[in-house]
Design a protein around this motif. Structure first.
Motif, PDB file in Angstrom:
ATOM      1  N   ALA A 216       0.856  -1.187   0.000  1.00  0.00           N
ATOM      2  CA  ALA A 216       0.000   0.000   0.000  1.00  0.00           C
ATOM      3  C   ALA A 216       0.893   1.238   0.000  1.00  0.00           C
ATOM      4  CB  ALA A 216      -0.926   0.016   1.213  1.00  0.00           C
ATOM      5  N   VAL A 217       0.342   2.341  -0.502  1.00  0.00           N
ATOM      6  CA  VAL A 217       1.051   3.616  -0.519  1.00  0.00           C
ATOM      7  C   VAL A 217       0.200   4.623   0.237  1.00  0.00           C
ATOM      8  CG1 VAL A 217       2.089   5.423  -1.944  1.00  0.00           C
ATOM      9  CG2 VAL A 217       2.012   3.057  -2.788  1.00  0.00           C
ATOM     10  N   VAL A 218       0.823   5.323   1.175  1.00  0.00           N
ATOM     11  CA  VAL A 218       0.136   6.370   1.930  1.00  0.00           C
ATOM     12  C   VAL A 218       0.834   7.684   1.603  1.00  0.00           C
ATOM     13  CG1 VAL A 218      -0.507   7.221   4.202  1.00  0.00           C
ATOM     14  CG2 VAL A 218      -0.545   4.758   3.729  1.00  0.00           C
ATOM     15  N   VAL A 219       0.122   8.566   0.932  1.00  0.00           N
ATOM     16  CA  VAL A 219       0.694   9.806   0.394  1.00  0.00           C
ATOM     17  C   VAL A 219       0.259  10.989   1.238  1.00  0.00           C
ATOM     18  CG1 VAL A 219       0.911  11.280  -1.640  1.00  0.00           C
ATOM     19  CG2 VAL A 219       0.495   8.821  -1.924  1.00  0.00           C
ATOM     20  N   THR A 220       1.232  11.820   1.649  1.00  0.00           N
ATOM     21  CA  THR A 220       0.906  13.078   2.316  1.00  0.00           C
ATOM     22  C   THR A 220       1.023  14.217   1.310  1.00  0.00           C
ATOM     23  OG1 THR A 220       3.203  13.220   3.084  1.00  0.00           O
ATOM     24  CG2 THR A 220       1.583  12.330   4.614  1.00  0.00           C
ATOM     25  N   GLY A 225      -4.081  17.211   2.645  1.00  0.00           N
ATOM     26  CA  GLY A 225      -4.388  16.017   3.417  1.00  0.00           C
ATOM     27  C   GLY A 225      -3.544  14.818   3.068  1.00  0.00           C
ATOM     28  N   ALA A 226      -4.130  13.632   3.223  1.00  0.00           N
ATOM     29  CA  ALA A 226      -3.392  12.387   3.017  1.00  0.00           C
ATOM     30  C   ALA A 226      -4.299  11.359   2.359  1.00  0.00           C
ATOM     31  CB  ALA A 226      -2.866  11.853   4.353  1.00  0.00           C
ATOM     32  N   THR A 227      -3.671  10.403   1.666  1.00  0.00           N
ATOM     33  CA  THR A 227      -4.418   9.407   0.889  1.00  0.00           C
ATOM     34  C   THR A 227      -3.800   8.032   1.065  1.00  0.00           C
ATOM     35  OG1 THR A 227      -4.934  11.075  -0.790  1.00  0.00           O
ATOM     36  CG2 THR A 227      -5.240   8.771  -1.417  1.00  0.00           C
ATOM     37  N   TRP A 228      -4.671   7.050   1.278  1.00  0.00           N
ATOM     38  CA  TRP A 228      -4.280   5.635   1.323  1.00  0.00           C
ATOM     39  C   TRP A 228      -4.631   5.024  -0.033  1.00  0.00           C
ATOM     40  CZ3 TRP A 228      -3.915   2.041   5.925  1.00  0.00           C
ATOM     41  CH2 TRP A 228      -3.885   0.692   5.552  1.00  0.00           C
ATOM     42  N   ALA A 256       4.537   8.575  12.270  1.00  0.00           N
ATOM     43  CA  ALA A 256       4.344   8.038  13.612  1.00  0.00           C
ATOM     44  C   ALA A 256       2.869   7.951  13.980  1.00  0.00           C
ATOM     45  CB  ALA A 256       5.089   8.913  14.620  1.00  0.00           C
ATOM     46  N   GLY A 257       2.121   9.023  13.703  1.00  0.00           N
ATOM     47  CA  GLY A 257       0.706   9.009  14.029  1.00  0.00           C
ATOM     48  C   GLY A 257      -0.051   7.950  13.254  1.00  0.00           C
ATOM     49  N   PHE A 258       0.300   7.819  11.975  1.00  0.00           N
ATOM     50  CA  PHE A 258      -0.325   6.803  11.136  1.00  0.00           C
ATOM     51  C   PHE A 258      -0.006   5.402  11.647  1.00  0.00           C
ATOM     52  CE2 PHE A 258       0.354   3.735   7.705  1.00  0.00           C
ATOM     53  CZ  PHE A 258      -0.911   3.658   7.157  1.00  0.00           C
ATOM     54  N   LYS A 268      -8.413   1.967   8.065  1.00  0.00           N
ATOM     55  CA  LYS A 268      -7.600   2.762   7.142  1.00  0.00           C
ATOM     56  C   LYS A 268      -7.828   4.248   7.348  1.00  0.00           C
ATOM     57  CE  LYS A 268      -7.779  -0.875   3.588  1.00  0.00           C
ATOM     58  NZ  LYS A 268      -8.216  -1.235   2.215  1.00  0.00           N
ATOM     59  N   ILE A 269      -9.079   4.656   7.411  1.00  0.00           N
ATOM     60  CA  ILE A 269      -9.362   6.088   7.524  1.00  0.00           C
ATOM     61  C   ILE A 269      -8.908   6.627   8.878  1.00  0.00           C
ATOM     62  CG2 ILE A 269     -11.743   5.840   8.381  1.00  0.00           C
ATOM     63  CD1 ILE A 269     -12.409   8.257   6.513  1.00  0.00           C
ATOM     64  N   ASP A 270      -9.069   5.829   9.944  1.00  0.00           N
ATOM     65  CA  ASP A 270      -8.640   6.297  11.258  1.00  0.00           C
ATOM     66  C   ASP A 270      -7.115   6.335  11.361  1.00  0.00           C
ATOM     67  OD1 ASP A 270     -11.177   6.759  12.216  1.00  0.00           O
ATOM     68  OD2 ASP A 270     -11.392   4.776  13.139  1.00  0.00           O
ATOM     69  N   ALA A 271      -6.439   5.441  10.662  1.00  0.00           N
ATOM     70  CA  ALA A 271      -4.980   5.499  10.634  1.00  0.00           C
ATOM     71  C   ALA A 271      -4.521   6.762   9.920  1.00  0.00           C
ATOM     72  CB  ALA A 271      -4.413   4.255   9.950  1.00  0.00           C
ATOM     73  N   LEU A 272      -5.168   7.096   8.796  1.00  0.00           N
ATOM     74  CA  LEU A 272      -4.850   8.350   8.101  1.00  0.00           C
ATOM     75  C   LEU A 272      -5.086   9.550   9.005  1.00  0.00           C
ATOM     76  CD1 LEU A 272      -6.418   7.807   4.551  1.00  0.00           C
ATOM     77  CD2 LEU A 272      -3.983   7.962   5.090  1.00  0.00           C
ATOM     78  N   LEU A 273      -6.205   9.567   9.707  1.00  0.00           N
ATOM     79  CA  LEU A 273      -6.519  10.690  10.585  1.00  0.00           C
ATOM     80  C   LEU A 273      -5.506  10.792  11.724  1.00  0.00           C
ATOM     81  CD1 LEU A 273     -10.410  10.349  10.719  1.00  0.00           C
ATOM     82  CD2 LEU A 273      -9.094  12.172   9.607  1.00  0.00           C
ATOM     83  N   GLY A 274      -5.035   9.639  12.212  1.00  0.00           N
ATOM     84  CA  GLY A 274      -3.998   9.665  13.235  1.00  0.00           C
ATOM     85  C   GLY A 274      -2.739  10.324  12.726  1.00  0.00           C
TER      86      GLY A 274
END
Length: 292
Positions: A216-220, A225-228, A256-258, A268-274
């Motif tokens: 998976a790729v998590v982009v800031t 914002g951010a995208t999973w 770290a928050g993620f 997934k969405i809560d990890a992004l919000l973290g």
């Protein structure tokens, strides 16, 4: 929360918040602080602030800076598994922060450049169901790259999940080589500039082309914002509205928050919000690490 080991740079940041443009050959007033930094150290401290109990693996010099970094990170809740280099000094980064909070860096990796496979203590990855986070700076320096690859191999052999932050778009001279190095990691965590360097586009949807290499790729994307992005879906969350005082370490804080949220079983969405919450906290304070 699952065990988490961070591998990356640790050192001192000399942060100069200057008023007005830099005057080449002249003087500009600035507010200067000296504090622990380095991408690995920043991520580890923010993990601790988010409730994790991280171990940081890094290499420091046999000097007062190395001792200061060890003491301050330990007091922040980070277990330091440091190798000590008898020849090279501890990493030092000069960070220039302008009136908009944007930072420019002049790094000297110092002892971190000689990070080696032997610096990973035996037994460090033996706990079950752990997670390894690797700073891309380790892979992007030819002298420490073999150690980065060895650490990823060791984590996979132990059945751990893995993540890598590319860290520096300007240092990704060969996207193909970098993607070969990170093949098989569970999460690649680029910002928009790093995504552009890897895919030719800063649009989060372009991360789909990386899924043949990573899980998976998590982009800031800063204020966007951010995208999973994974094989099943693309999920975006907005950034939090906050004043940007100093962007130093904001990406490390997001990581770290993620990771803290995801390792605790968040969606997934809560990890992004973290991640977004931690990144927002980071830009609202001076320096790369949370205030204590």
């Amino acid at each position: 929360m699952r065990p988490v080991v961070v591998v990356g740079d640790a050192g001192l940041d000399v942060v100069a918040r200057h008023a007005g443009p830099i005057a080449h050959g002249g003087d500009v007033r600035a507010k200067v602080t000296i504090e622990p930094g380095g991408a690995g150290a920043n991520t580890a401290v923010w993990l601790a602030a988010c409730g994790a109990s991280p171990v940081l693996v890094a290499r420091v010099g046999a000097d007062s800076a190395g001792r200061q970094v060890h003491a301050e990170l330990t007091s922040a809740g980070v277990q330091c598994a440091f190798a000590v280099d008898q020849d090279l000094a501890t990493c030092c980064v000069v960070v220039l922060v302008d009136e908009d909070g944007q930072r420019s860096m002049l790094p000297d990796r110092g002892a971190n450049a000689r990070f080696s496979p032997a610096d990973l203590a035996p037994g460090l990855l033996t706990e079950p169901h752990g997670h390894l986070h690797l700073s891309g700076y380790v892979l992007l320096d030819a002298t420490s790259r073999p150690a980065g690859l060895a650490v990823l191999d060791a984590a996979r052999a132990a059945g751990w999940t893995t993540s890598v932050d590319p860290q520096a778009a300007v240092l990704i001279h060969s996207p193909e080589a970098f993607l070969a190095d990170v093949r098989g990691v569970d999460f690649l965590l680029p910002n928009a500039d790093e995504l552009l360097a890897l895919t030719g586009s800063s649009e989060p949807s372009s991360a789909k082309s990386l899924l043949s290499h990573v899980g998976a790729v998590v982009v800031t994307s800063g204020p966007d914002g951010a995208t999973w992005v994974d094989a099943d879906e693309l999920i975006s969350v907005p950034a939090e509205v906050t004043e940007c005082i100093d962007s130093t370490g904001a990406g490390d804080a997001f990581d770290a928050g993620f990771l803290a949220a995801w390792l605790s079983g968040a969606s997934k969405i809560d990890a992004l919000l973290g991640g977004v919450r931690a990144g927002s906290r980071a830009v609202s304070v001076v320096g790369a690490q949370p205030p204590r």
